[in-house]
Scaffold this motif. Structure first.
Motif, PDB file in Angstrom:
ATOM      1  N   THR A 138      -7.240  -5.235  -0.641  1.00  0.00           N
ATOM      2  CA  THR A 138      -6.531  -4.089   0.062  1.00  0.00           C
ATOM      3  C   THR A 138      -6.380  -4.592   1.681  1.00  0.00           C
ATOM      4  O   THR A 138      -5.303  -4.463   2.240  1.00  0.00           O
ATOM      5  N   PHE A 165       0.946  -1.185  -0.139  1.00  0.00           N
ATOM      6  CA  PHE A 165      -0.183   0.205  -0.164  1.00  0.00           C
ATOM      7  C   PHE A 165       0.933   1.214  -0.068  1.00  0.00           C
ATOM      8  O   PHE A 165       1.698   1.464   0.848  1.00  0.00           O
ATOM      9  N   ASP A 166       0.760   1.786  -1.117  1.00  0.00           N
ATOM     10  CA  ASP A 166       1.749   3.093  -1.260  1.00  0.00           C
ATOM     11  C   ASP A 166       0.890   4.263  -2.167  1.00  0.00           C
ATOM     12  O   ASP A 166       0.615   4.173  -3.096  1.00  0.00           O
ATOM     13  N   SER A 167       0.353   5.163  -1.081  1.00  0.00           N
ATOM     14  CA  SER A 167      -0.477   6.421  -1.752  1.00  0.00           C
ATOM     15  C   SER A 167       0.087   7.449  -2.781  1.00  0.00           C
ATOM     16  O   SER A 167      -0.643   8.033  -3.154  1.00  0.00           O
ATOM     17  N   LYS A 168       1.433   6.915  -2.504  1.00  0.00           N
ATOM     18  CA  LYS A 168       2.220   8.272  -3.495  1.00  0.00           C
ATOM     19  C   LYS A 168       2.603   7.583  -4.762  1.00  0.00           C
ATOM     20  O   LYS A 168       3.125   8.308  -5.772  1.00  0.00           O
ATOM     21  N   HIS A 208     -13.562   3.973  -0.652  1.00  0.00           N
ATOM     22  CA  HIS A 208     -12.893   2.560  -0.715  1.00  0.00           C
ATOM     23  C   HIS A 208     -13.417   1.818  -1.766  1.00  0.00           C
ATOM     24  O   HIS A 208     -14.190   2.532  -2.566  1.00  0.00           O
ATOM     25  N   ARG A 253      -6.638  -0.958   5.967  1.00  0.00           N
ATOM     26  CA  ARG A 253      -6.136  -0.133   5.286  1.00  0.00           C
ATOM     27  C   ARG A 253      -6.892   0.605   4.466  1.00  0.00           C
ATOM     28  O   ARG A 253      -7.849   0.061   3.728  1.00  0.00           O
ATOM     29  N   VAL A 266      -7.522   4.418   1.383  1.00  0.00           N
ATOM     30  CA  VAL A 266      -6.861   5.297   0.632  1.00  0.00           C
ATOM     31  C   VAL A 266      -6.649   6.688   1.640  1.00  0.00           C
ATOM     32  O   VAL A 266      -7.598   7.085   2.067  1.00  0.00           O
ATOM     33  N   VAL A 298      -2.939   1.910  -4.387  1.00  0.00           N
ATOM     34  CA  VAL A 298      -3.895   2.134  -3.245  1.00  0.00           C
ATOM     35  C   VAL A 298      -5.141   1.117  -3.614  1.00  0.00           C
ATOM     36  O   VAL A 298      -5.164   0.302  -4.654  1.00  0.00           O
ATOM     37  N   CYS A 299      -6.307   1.123  -2.887  1.00  0.00           N
ATOM     38  CA  CYS A 299      -7.464   0.329  -2.974  1.00  0.00           C
ATOM     39  C   CYS A 299      -7.899   0.431  -4.358  1.00  0.00           C
ATOM     40  O   CYS A 299      -8.269  -0.697  -4.830  1.00  0.00           O
ATOM     41  N   ASN A 341      -1.851   7.334  -9.371  1.00  0.00           N
ATOM     42  CA  ASN A 341      -2.959   8.353  -9.283  1.00  0.00           C
ATOM     43  C   ASN A 341      -4.067   7.714  -9.894  1.00  0.00           C
ATOM     44  O   ASN A 341      -4.039   6.385 -10.183  1.00  0.00           O
TER      45      ASN A 341
END
Length: 305
Positions: free
Chosen positions: A245, A162-165, A227, A303, A305, A183-184, A168
């Motif tokens: 996720t 899980f890596d939000s960066k 989500h 987890r 977003v 992300v999810c 996109n």
């Protein structure tokens, strides 16, 4: 279980927008186990026109136009939902996945015809050999469909970070698959791509997930998140929801907002504006339990977003 949900999106533009046409998908679906007792959308500036309709997939949409100049747009969806139970019971016995593949093209029932359309590619999800090869590690010969589905869910949860960066909303599933992070939304796209690459029917589900503060910490307003998860079809068992996720079967902590082929069908807010230049977007979601019945003990760490 009763929840009050507030989903607030704030757009700030560099220059004034003269006209904006938008579509909001912010009203939860009514399902056998989930009923909306209240659902409204508040918009600032006040729109000149606002109409509602149900789309092809049965999602509730709001079309609105803002005609006065503005440098900020705030769209807030407010809902109260009642979850009666955990939804469709997870089947103890089901068809092998190979038989599901053979049945889907010939199933003339209403449920079968509805499911079959989710077997094909969509704008954001492609069928690829690498997805099929990854899925086949779980979908071994004659394995029951639900068992294989849960195994694939667990492997995505384990193999992907899980890596939000790292991504996109426009990152293709192929890139997420190579990077093994996202992300999810990304994990849902990858799992759907794996299932469709085996000629199985799977749809993208958007909604809300209740989160929990660490022990001894107060609950933070706005700490919940929008989500996404996956729903796969198995004849005789119906639609089976899984959350890659978090490696869980969605239950009374998940509230379904909408579903479609992929994220593009269920984006919470999109549209076209005249002017504005660059903009920033801030999204805050709050999913508040109402009443003592909503409290749980020792919840799973999830987890979002």
């Amino acid at each position: 279980m009763i929840y009050r949900i507030v989903h607030r999106s704030t757009y700030k533009y560099r220059y004034p927008v003269s006209v904006g046409n938008h579509v909001a998908c912010l009203k939860p679906r009514d399902l056998p186990n989930i009923q909306s007792t209240k659902s409204e959308i508040r918009i600032q500036p006040h729109p000149a026109t606002c109409t509602e309709r149900v789309d092809y997939f049965g999602n509730r949409l709001c079309f609105f136009t803002v005609q006065e100049p503005h440098k900020e747009l705030v769209v807030e969806g407010l809902s109260e939902v009642v979850i009666a139970h955990d939804g469709t019971p997870w089947p103890q016995h089901a068809l092998p996945w190979e038989e599901v593949v053979l049945l889907l093209p010939t199933d003339q029932s209403q449920a079968g015809l509805e499911a079959y359309q989710f077997e094909f590619e969509s704008p954001r999800i492609r069928i690829r050999p690498e997805f099929a090869a990854y899925a086949l590690q779980s979908f071994t010969p004659r394995r029951p469909m639900p068992e294989a589905l849960l195994d694939l869910t667990a492997r995505i949860h384990k193999d992907f970070r899980f890596d939000s960066k790292s991504t996109n909303v426009r990152t293709p599933a192929e890139e997420v698959f190579r990077k093994r992070r996202g992300v999810c939304q990304d994990f849902a796209h990858v799992q759907i791509a794996c299932l469709r690459s085996l000629n199985l029917a799977a749809r993208y589900v958007s909604g809300y997930l209740r989160t929990y503060p660490p022990p001894g910490r107060p609950r933070l307003v706005g700490a919940d998140a929008s989500h996404a998860w996956v729903s796969a079809y198995c004849p005789g068992s119906g639609w089976l929801d899984v959350d890659p996720t978090n490696d869980v079967i969605p239950s009374d902590g998940h509230v379904t907002l909408a579903w479609g082929r992929d994220y593009g069908d269920v984006s919470p807010l999109h549209g076209l504006v005249l002017g504005g230049g660059d903009h920033t977007l801030k999204v805050a979601v709050d999913m508040q339990p109402l009443g003592e019945a909503a409290e749980v003990t020792n919840p799973l760490p999830l987890r979002t977003v």
